[in-house]
Design a protein around this motif. Sequence first.
Motif, PDB file in Angstrom:
ATOM      1  N   GLN A  92       0.853  -1.175   0.000  1.00  0.00           N
ATOM      2  CA  GLN A  92       0.000   0.000   0.000  1.00  0.00           C
ATOM      3  C   GLN A  92       0.897   1.235   0.000  1.00  0.00           C
ATOM      4  OE1 GLN A  92      -3.035   0.547  -0.482  1.00  0.00           O
ATOM      5  NE2 GLN A  92      -3.950  -1.493  -0.313  1.00  0.00           N
ATOM      6  N   PHE A  93       0.328   2.384  -0.335  1.00  0.00           N
ATOM      7  CA  PHE A  93       1.153   3.590  -0.433  1.00  0.00           C
ATOM      8  C   PHE A  93       1.653   4.021   0.944  1.00  0.00           C
ATOM      9  CE2 PHE A  93      -3.190   5.176   0.106  1.00  0.00           C
ATOM     10  CZ  PHE A  93      -3.038   6.163   1.057  1.00  0.00           C
ATOM     11  N   PHE A  94       2.713   4.777   0.946  1.00  0.00           N
ATOM     12  CA  PHE A  94       3.353   5.281   2.159  1.00  0.00           C
ATOM     13  C   PHE A  94       4.115   6.540   1.775  1.00  0.00           C
ATOM     14  CE2 PHE A  94       5.961   2.260  -0.071  1.00  0.00           C
ATOM     15  CZ  PHE A  94       7.182   2.909  -0.182  1.00  0.00           C
ATOM     16  N   PHE A  95       4.566   7.295   2.777  1.00  0.00           N
ATOM     17  CA  PHE A  95       5.257   8.552   2.489  1.00  0.00           C
ATOM     18  C   PHE A  95       6.620   8.640   3.167  1.00  0.00           C
ATOM     19  CE2 PHE A  95       0.710   9.438   2.035  1.00  0.00           C
ATOM     20  CZ  PHE A  95       0.697   9.821   0.700  1.00  0.00           C
ATOM     21  N   GLU A 106      10.005 -10.734  -3.444  1.00  0.00           N
ATOM     22  CA  GLU A 106       9.928  -9.462  -4.172  1.00  0.00           C
ATOM     23  C   GLU A 106       8.886  -8.555  -3.515  1.00  0.00           C
ATOM     24  OE1 GLU A 106       8.451  -7.812  -8.516  1.00  0.00           O
ATOM     25  OE2 GLU A 106       9.207  -9.873  -8.386  1.00  0.00           O
ATOM     26  N   ILE A 107       9.345  -7.426  -2.989  1.00  0.00           N
ATOM     27  CA  ILE A 107       8.460  -6.444  -2.364  1.00  0.00           C
ATOM     28  C   ILE A 107       8.505  -5.177  -3.206  1.00  0.00           C
ATOM     29  CG2 ILE A 107       7.898  -5.150  -0.281  1.00  0.00           C
ATOM     30  CD1 ILE A 107       7.760  -8.112   0.180  1.00  0.00           C
ATOM     31  N   VAL A 108       7.407  -4.846  -3.846  1.00  0.00           N
ATOM     32  CA  VAL A 108       7.333  -3.695  -4.750  1.00  0.00           C
ATOM     33  C   VAL A 108       6.634  -2.539  -4.035  1.00  0.00           C
ATOM     34  CG1 VAL A 108       6.510  -2.852  -6.981  1.00  0.00           C
ATOM     35  CG2 VAL A 108       7.223  -5.245  -6.728  1.00  0.00           C
ATOM     36  N   PRO A 109       7.275  -1.376  -3.928  1.00  0.00           N
ATOM     37  CA  PRO A 109       6.606  -0.241  -3.284  1.00  0.00           C
ATOM     38  C   PRO A 109       5.483   0.314  -4.138  1.00  0.00           C
ATOM     39  CG  PRO A 109       8.712   0.446  -4.185  1.00  0.00           C
ATOM     40  CD  PRO A 109       8.639  -1.043  -4.367  1.00  0.00           C
ATOM     41  N   GLY A 110       4.338   0.538  -3.511  1.00  0.00           N
ATOM     42  CA  GLY A 110       3.220   1.187  -4.183  1.00  0.00           C
ATOM     43  C   GLY A 110       3.305   2.691  -3.969  1.00  0.00           C
ATOM     44  N   ILE A 111       3.294   3.451  -5.040  1.00  0.00           N
ATOM     45  CA  ILE A 111       3.484   4.904  -4.991  1.00  0.00           C
ATOM     46  C   ILE A 111       2.192   5.608  -5.380  1.00  0.00           C
ATOM     47  CG2 ILE A 111       4.846   6.858  -5.833  1.00  0.00           C
ATOM     48  CD1 ILE A 111       6.481   4.772  -4.271  1.00  0.00           C
ATOM     49  N   LEU A 112       1.718   6.476  -4.490  1.00  0.00           N
ATOM     50  CA  LEU A 112       0.524   7.281  -4.780  1.00  0.00           C
ATOM     51  C   LEU A 112       0.934   8.749  -4.875  1.00  0.00           C
ATOM     52  CD1 LEU A 112      -2.576   7.549  -5.064  1.00  0.00           C
ATOM     53  CD2 LEU A 112      -2.652   7.867  -2.577  1.00  0.00           C
ATOM     54  N   PRO A 113       1.036   9.296  -6.098  1.00  0.00           N
ATOM     55  CA  PRO A 113       1.301  10.735  -6.215  1.00  0.00           C
ATOM     56  C   PRO A 113       0.081  11.521  -5.742  1.00  0.00           C
ATOM     57  CG  PRO A 113       1.812   9.550  -8.264  1.00  0.00           C
ATOM     58  CD  PRO A 113       0.997   8.635  -7.407  1.00  0.00           C
ATOM     59  N   ARG A 138      14.257  -1.153  -7.501  1.00  0.00           N
ATOM     60  CA  ARG A 138      14.299  -1.041  -8.959  1.00  0.00           C
ATOM     61  C   ARG A 138      12.949  -1.348  -9.598  1.00  0.00           C
ATOM     62  NH1 ARG A 138      17.979   1.183  -7.416  1.00  0.00           N
ATOM     63  NH2 ARG A 138      20.171   1.095  -8.030  1.00  0.00           N
ATOM     64  N   GLN A 139      11.937  -1.555  -8.783  1.00  0.00           N
ATOM     65  CA  GLN A 139      10.604  -1.822  -9.296  1.00  0.00           C
ATOM     66  C   GLN A 139       9.602  -0.958  -8.528  1.00  0.00           C
ATOM     67  OE1 GLN A 139      10.736  -5.964  -8.487  1.00  0.00           O
ATOM     68  NE2 GLN A 139      11.620  -6.512 -10.463  1.00  0.00           N
ATOM     69  N   PHE A 140       8.733  -0.286  -9.267  1.00  0.00           N
ATOM     70  CA  PHE A 140       7.769   0.627  -8.670  1.00  0.00           C
ATOM     71  C   PHE A 140       6.384   0.352  -9.248  1.00  0.00           C
ATOM     72  CE2 PHE A 140      11.860   2.678  -8.460  1.00  0.00           C
ATOM     73  CZ  PHE A 140      11.873   3.370  -7.246  1.00  0.00           C
ATOM     74  N   HIS A 141       5.375   0.452  -8.379  1.00  0.00           N
ATOM     75  CA  HIS A 141       3.982   0.283  -8.809  1.00  0.00           C
ATOM     76  C   HIS A 141       3.256   1.595  -8.508  1.00  0.00           C
ATOM     77  CE1 HIS A 141       0.322  -1.987  -9.744  1.00  0.00           C
ATOM     78  NE2 HIS A 141      -0.250  -1.453  -8.668  1.00  0.00           N
ATOM     79  N   PHE A 142       2.656   2.201  -9.515  1.00  0.00           N
ATOM     80  CA  PHE A 142       2.024   3.511  -9.357  1.00  0.00           C
ATOM     81  C   PHE A 142       0.504   3.389  -9.332  1.00  0.00           C
ATOM     82  CE2 PHE A 142       6.180   4.516 -11.074  1.00  0.00           C
ATOM     83  CZ  PHE A 142       6.554   5.606 -10.313  1.00  0.00           C
ATOM     84  N   TYR A 143      -0.088   3.952  -8.279  1.00  0.00           N
ATOM     85  CA  TYR A 143      -1.539   4.078  -8.194  1.00  0.00           C
ATOM     86  C   TYR A 143      -1.914   5.345  -8.953  1.00  0.00           C
ATOM     87  CZ  TYR A 143      -0.937   0.615  -4.526  1.00  0.00           C
ATOM     88  OH  TYR A 143      -0.603  -0.521  -3.832  1.00  0.00           O
ATOM     89  N   THR A 144      -2.402   5.185 -10.171  1.00  0.00           N
ATOM     90  CA  THR A 144      -2.569   6.332 -11.070  1.00  0.00           C
ATOM     91  C   THR A 144      -3.859   7.101 -10.842  1.00  0.00           C
ATOM     92  OG1 THR A 144      -3.766   5.121 -12.797  1.00  0.00           O
ATOM     93  CG2 THR A 144      -1.347   5.028 -12.858  1.00  0.00           C
ATOM     94  N   LEU A 145      -4.868   6.471 -10.222  1.00  0.00           N
ATOM     95  CA  LEU A 145      -6.217   7.055 -10.139  1.00  0.00           C
ATOM     96  C   LEU A 145      -6.723   7.433 -11.534  1.00  0.00           C
ATOM     97  CD1 LEU A 145      -5.869   9.286  -6.935  1.00  0.00           C
ATOM     98  CD2 LEU A 145      -6.493   6.868  -7.132  1.00  0.00           C
TER      99      LEU A 145
END
Length: 300
Positions: free
Chosen positions: A189-192, A212-219, A276-283
Amino acid sequence: MNRAAEIALSDHAPLFAEARGDIAVSFEFFPPRTDAMAETLWRSIETLAPLRPRFVSVTYGAGGTTRTRTHATVRRLIRETGLTPAAHLTCVGASRMEIDSIARDYWALGVRHIVALRGDPPEAGQAYAPHPEGYANAAELVAGLKAIAPFEISVAAYPEVHPDANCPDSDLDNLLRKIDAGADRAITQFFFSAECFFRFRDRVAAKRPGVEIVPGILPVSNVGQTRKFAGQCGAAIPAWLDQMFEGLDDLPAARQLVAATIAGELCGQLYAGGVRQFHFYTLNRAELAYAICHMLGVRA
């Protein structure tokens, strides 16, 4: 140049100076409810597709409420794009027979990647209750999917602990059960806070090296909306984030710039820490995710 200036420059080197195009990204979308929303979604998909994401995931509403629209979006992704869709599938509101049928339909359609989730109750504030004839949790769902077909499976992880967990250790144990059931990776889940992610990654690695742990990024461009999301997944919103957006309600371009700066800095810190791997929550909006990918060296 004096010593103070040299130290300042060495401590504040450009965050993306070392990004060399060695990054893989993925994007999350949600199924549109209206024709106008569908138009926005597909414009975003067309914008982000040239970045060659590993996969694009399509969410499943609380209690399976968007099931039909999720299927339609996944079907269109397969038919009209070269992207790899990852369909969300949850335990809520369906029997094992129903979920297994959906999974078989996905496999027949050409879907090879599932994001397997316990899911949220259809009404906010309700306690989770498994379907009497369904999968009790995400670990059972993962095992069930693997028994149907050799799906690639992603699951959820919570760096700041799932709201329903009684402690960090039990939350970690729940994640490990999903991994042991056959999940290929966990998307957070996203974090800051990059430090928060690194601590979590280390805890997982101490128990299961190589996961493999992929960070979820919420701009973030809408703090109110983000606070709502945070309440559902247990993420903390730091006070400084609120302050960053103060006075920008009527300045959407400025909000976009601030949002990109905050998310870009977080990604830069994660990259410096070996991510080296990122998952983006694009909305369903492409601009911020595209800009951050560009800074990371992920380009068309």
